[in-house]
Design an enzyme around this catalytic site. Sequence first.
Site, PDB file in Angstrom:
ATOM      1  N   ASP A   1       9.134   0.334 -14.283  1.00 30.53           N
ATOM      2  CA  ASP A   1       7.794  -0.525 -14.265  1.00 30.53           C
ATOM      3  C   ASP A   1       6.904   0.549 -14.999  1.00 30.53           C
ATOM      4  O   ASP A   1       6.733   1.651 -14.668  1.00 30.53           O
ATOM      5  CB  ASP A   1       7.335  -0.719 -12.845  1.00 30.53           C
ATOM      6  CG  ASP A   1       6.093  -1.795 -13.091  1.00 30.53           C
ATOM      7  OD1 ASP A   1       5.998  -2.485 -13.941  1.00 30.53           O
ATOM      8  OD2 ASP A   1       5.527  -1.839 -11.898  1.00 30.53           O
TER       9      ASP A   1
ATOM     10  N   HIS B   1      -6.468  -2.800 -16.100  1.00 23.90           N
ATOM     11  CA  HIS B   1      -5.883  -2.739 -14.920  1.00 23.90           C
ATOM     12  C   HIS B   1      -5.893  -1.278 -14.385  1.00 23.90           C
ATOM     13  O   HIS B   1      -6.413  -0.939 -13.021  1.00 23.90           O
ATOM     14  CB  HIS B   1      -4.400  -3.184 -14.677  1.00 23.90           C
ATOM     15  CG  HIS B   1      -3.676  -2.890 -13.527  1.00 23.90           C
ATOM     16  ND1 HIS B   1      -3.996  -3.554 -12.225  1.00 23.90           N
ATOM     17  CD2 HIS B   1      -2.855  -1.751 -13.281  1.00 23.90           C
ATOM     18  CE1 HIS B   1      -3.371  -3.062 -11.449  1.00 23.90           C
ATOM     19  NE2 HIS B   1      -2.650  -1.945 -11.711  1.00 23.90           N
TER      20      HIS B   1
ATOM     21  N   GLU C   1       1.111  -8.834  -8.783  1.00 26.10           N
ATOM     22  CA  GLU C   1       0.956  -8.034 -10.157  1.00 26.10           C
ATOM     23  C   GLU C   1       1.398  -8.752 -11.327  1.00 26.10           C
ATOM     24  O   GLU C   1       2.508  -9.305 -11.327  1.00 26.10           O
ATOM     25  CB  GLU C   1       1.509  -6.662 -10.183  1.00 26.10           C
ATOM     26  CG  GLU C   1       0.545  -5.711  -9.224  1.00 26.10           C
ATOM     27  CD  GLU C   1       0.835  -4.254  -9.454  1.00 26.10           C
ATOM     28  OE1 GLU C   1       1.782  -3.992 -10.102  1.00 26.10           O
ATOM     29  OE2 GLU C   1       0.055  -3.547  -9.068  1.00 26.10           O
TER      30      GLU C   1
ATOM     31  N   GLU D   1       2.676  -9.413 -14.918  1.00 23.16           N
ATOM     32  CA  GLU D   1       3.293  -8.333 -15.617  1.00 23.16           C
ATOM     33  C   GLU D   1       4.182  -9.265 -16.682  1.00 23.16           C
ATOM     34  O   GLU D   1       4.670 -10.274 -16.510  1.00 23.16           O
ATOM     35  CB  GLU D   1       4.091  -7.391 -14.819  1.00 23.16           C
ATOM     36  CG  GLU D   1       3.418  -6.510 -13.905  1.00 23.16           C
ATOM     37  CD  GLU D   1       4.025  -5.333 -13.416  1.00 23.16           C
ATOM     38  OE1 GLU D   1       5.104  -4.779 -14.666  1.00 23.16           O
ATOM     39  OE2 GLU D   1       3.681  -4.872 -12.567  1.00 23.16           O
TER      40      GLU D   1
ATOM     41  N   ASP E   1       5.184  -8.238  -9.575  1.00 14.61           N
ATOM     42  CA  ASP E   1       5.603  -6.738  -8.796  1.00 14.61           C
ATOM     43  C   ASP E   1       4.603  -6.886  -7.571  1.00 14.61           C
ATOM     44  O   ASP E   1       3.697  -6.157  -7.538  1.00 14.61           O
ATOM     45  CB  ASP E   1       4.918  -5.675  -9.809  1.00 14.61           C
ATOM     46  CG  ASP E   1       5.368  -4.513  -9.114  1.00 14.61           C
ATOM     47  OD1 ASP E   1       6.132  -4.181  -8.255  1.00 14.61           O
ATOM     48  OD2 ASP E   1       4.764  -3.406  -9.789  1.00 14.61           O
TER      49      ASP E   1
ATOM     50  N   ARG F   1      -0.572  -3.016  -0.449  1.00 18.24           N
ATOM     51  CA  ARG F   1      -1.689  -1.843  -1.043  1.00 18.24           C
ATOM     52  C   ARG F   1      -1.770  -0.791   0.157  1.00 18.24           C
ATOM     53  O   ARG F   1      -2.091   0.130  -0.283  1.00 18.24           O
ATOM     54  CB  ARG F   1      -2.855  -2.531  -1.491  1.00 18.24           C
ATOM     55  CG  ARG F   1      -2.942  -3.544  -2.331  1.00 18.24           C
ATOM     56  CD  ARG F   1      -2.406  -3.031  -3.782  1.00 18.24           C
ATOM     57  NE  ARG F   1      -2.157  -3.904  -4.870  1.00 18.24           N
ATOM     58  CZ  ARG F   1      -1.709  -3.590  -5.917  1.00 18.24           C
ATOM     59  NH1 ARG F   1      -1.100  -2.600  -6.373  1.00 18.24           N
ATOM     60  NH2 ARG F   1      -1.642  -4.446  -6.888  1.00 18.24           N
TER      61      ARG F   1
ATOM     62  N   GLN G   1       0.960   1.423  -0.110  1.00 21.42           N
ATOM     63  CA  GLN G   1       1.073   1.894  -1.236  1.00 21.42           C
ATOM     64  C   GLN G   1      -0.080   3.175  -1.346  1.00 21.42           C
ATOM     65  O   GLN G   1       0.526   4.433  -1.700  1.00 21.42           O
ATOM     66  CB  GLN G   1       0.663   1.024  -2.354  1.00 21.42           C
ATOM     67  CG  GLN G   1       0.631   1.848  -4.021  1.00 21.42           C
ATOM     68  CD  GLN G   1       0.128   0.703  -5.083  1.00 21.42           C
ATOM     69  OE1 GLN G   1       0.082  -0.554  -4.506  1.00 21.42           O
ATOM     70  NE2 GLN G   1       0.066   1.201  -6.188  1.00 21.42           N
TER      71      GLN G   1
ATOM     72  N   LYS H   1       6.525  -1.336  -3.102  1.00 18.34           N
ATOM     73  CA  LYS H   1       6.684  -1.982  -4.372  1.00 18.34           C
ATOM     74  C   LYS H   1       8.166  -2.672  -4.347  1.00 18.34           C
ATOM     75  O   LYS H   1       8.774  -3.712  -4.962  1.00 18.34           O
ATOM     76  CB  LYS H   1       6.465  -1.343  -5.567  1.00 18.34           C
ATOM     77  CG  LYS H   1       5.232  -0.629  -5.800  1.00 18.34           C
ATOM     78  CD  LYS H   1       4.448  -1.651  -6.668  1.00 18.34           C
ATOM     79  CE  LYS H   1       3.226  -1.141  -7.098  1.00 18.34           C
ATOM     80  NZ  LYS H   1       2.559  -1.746  -7.765  1.00 18.34           N
TER      81      LYS H   1
ATOM     82  N   THR I   1      10.703  -8.092  -6.201  1.00 21.62           N
ATOM     83  CA  THR I   1       9.957  -8.400  -7.509  1.00 21.62           C
ATOM     84  C   THR I   1      10.678  -9.672  -7.965  1.00 21.62           C
ATOM     85  O   THR I   1      11.739 -10.026  -7.908  1.00 21.62           O
ATOM     86  CB  THR I   1      10.500  -7.271  -8.546  1.00 21.62           C
ATOM     87  OG1 THR I   1      10.241  -6.006  -7.890  1.00 21.62           O
ATOM     88  CG2 THR I   1       9.623  -7.292  -9.732  1.00 21.62           C
TER      89      THR I   1
ATOM     90  N   GLU J   1      -8.134  -5.715  -7.602  1.00 21.54           N
ATOM     91  CA  GLU J   1      -8.885  -5.786  -8.758  1.00 21.54           C
ATOM     92  C   GLU J   1      -9.945  -7.096  -8.538  1.00 21.54           C
ATOM     93  O   GLU J   1     -11.104  -6.722  -8.458  1.00 21.54           O
ATOM     94  CB  GLU J   1      -8.346  -5.841 -10.147  1.00 21.54           C
ATOM     95  CG  GLU J   1      -7.551  -4.721 -10.530  1.00 21.54           C
ATOM     96  CD  GLU J   1      -6.695  -5.014 -11.745  1.00 21.54           C
ATOM     97  OE1 GLU J   1      -7.286  -4.975 -12.967  1.00 21.54           O
ATOM     98  OE2 GLU J   1      -5.507  -5.631 -11.660  1.00 21.54           O
TER      99      GLU J   1
HETATM  100 MN    MN Z   1       3.394  -3.039 -11.166  1.00 17.62          MN
END
Ligand code: MN
Length: 446
Positions: free
Chosen positions: A140, A147, A212, A214, A246, A250, A253, A266, A270, A387
């Site tokens: 990744d 971002h 996420e 992606e 993904d 948080r 993380q 993570k 996925t 975000e």
């Molecule tokens: Mn990611």
Amino acid sequence: MAQLDETHDRKRLSWVISANGHADFPIQNLPLGIFSPPGNSELRGGIAIGDMILDLTAAAEIECFKGEAREAAEAVSSGNLNDLFALGPAHRQALRKRVSELLDAKGRDAERISMISGRILHRAVNCTLHLPARIGDYTDFYAGIHHATNVGRIFRPDNPLLPNYRHIPIGYHGRSSSIVPSGTPVRRPAGQLKAPAAASPSFGLTQRLDYELELGIWIGQGNLIGKPIPISEADQHIAGFCLLNDWSARDIQSWEYQPVGPFLSKNFSTTISPWVITPEAVAPFRIAQYPRSEGEPRPLPYLWNDRDQREGALDLDLEVFLMTPGLREKRLSPQRVAIASTRHMYWTVAQLLAHHTSNGCNVRPGDLFGSGTISAPTASGFGSLIETTAGGGQPIRLESGEERRFLEDGDEVILRARTRTDKFVQIGFGDCYGKIRSGESIVFGA
Ligand code: MN
């Protein structure tokens, strides 16, 4: 880069009527995938066309293919696309040209093939779609500069973007075992959490579950260990694209990520969209990489290629939709919470691959890259909730009256990608979808 040819002709229509005007899978797309037909658990290679799936093995059995196209169609009989990816671009292109001709309403085989379409076409809605390849390795990246800046600002208000960002494509090695196809439920993970104000960590279900947005990148032909892929040849090693969510916890993380990067926050799931959108299908939607401004460093020579700068970026609109229990109850549609674009990638796909192999690291057919979260510069296009809600501080208000800071049980996240140009027929990636199931509380040592 792939050339434009008759398979991109906007006037080409299919005798598969649902393909004409289809938002994702008109005859100009022809994405590759692995499916099981109704009532049969066998894995088969297929191509999406409108609301239908063309069964490549069945089509090969009735002598639809010859030469490289035949070798390509036969390569999927193993039940995954790895062998087809390993054959490289010429075989993939030959298969595309032949399938486009077979499905063309004005093609010389149209009448014969449409008469026996029941033997080679399945209604997609009755089929199960699987992961398209055995994914050996998953990497990744972090190529979405908006971002990276937004998330950096949450952690380091004065210094959001670290000094290496504009010089080196940042990435980490992810985990392939938990990559799942669209539609697979996602279990809320438990983990070690520590709120900033708490004195010590605890173990429990994540309270800050996020998505996420992606771009996924499929690797085709690999390289030998010790032999980097030069940037000028990188395109030849890309087999296609997908959407990738993904999922990220948080609170896990933020506690675990220093100093070697994300780990259990993570790798619990996925989600990817199951269709492989080929480089040929996106060829009309190549654009110049966004130019770097005066003050920005020029990448080192191994990351620089004039042609890649001229036509190595992609012009795809990327969208995130949320469906919640409240929206469902009020019979409202999924609500769009972000629209971004692959234009917002700071590094091209070729730069990511050239960088990944620059130390001699080998990649293999069926490896998967994630671009990193792609966000637009403004809040209507942020590719993650951390975000959009400014770290959970400013909730999103939904049409149902609900608020979301992070994902709740029963929420569904749908990612979409579509092209946007009048010059060519629009294509899309198909949905990348996942629904959050409640996690189960786990008691250790009980
Ligand atoms: Mn990611």
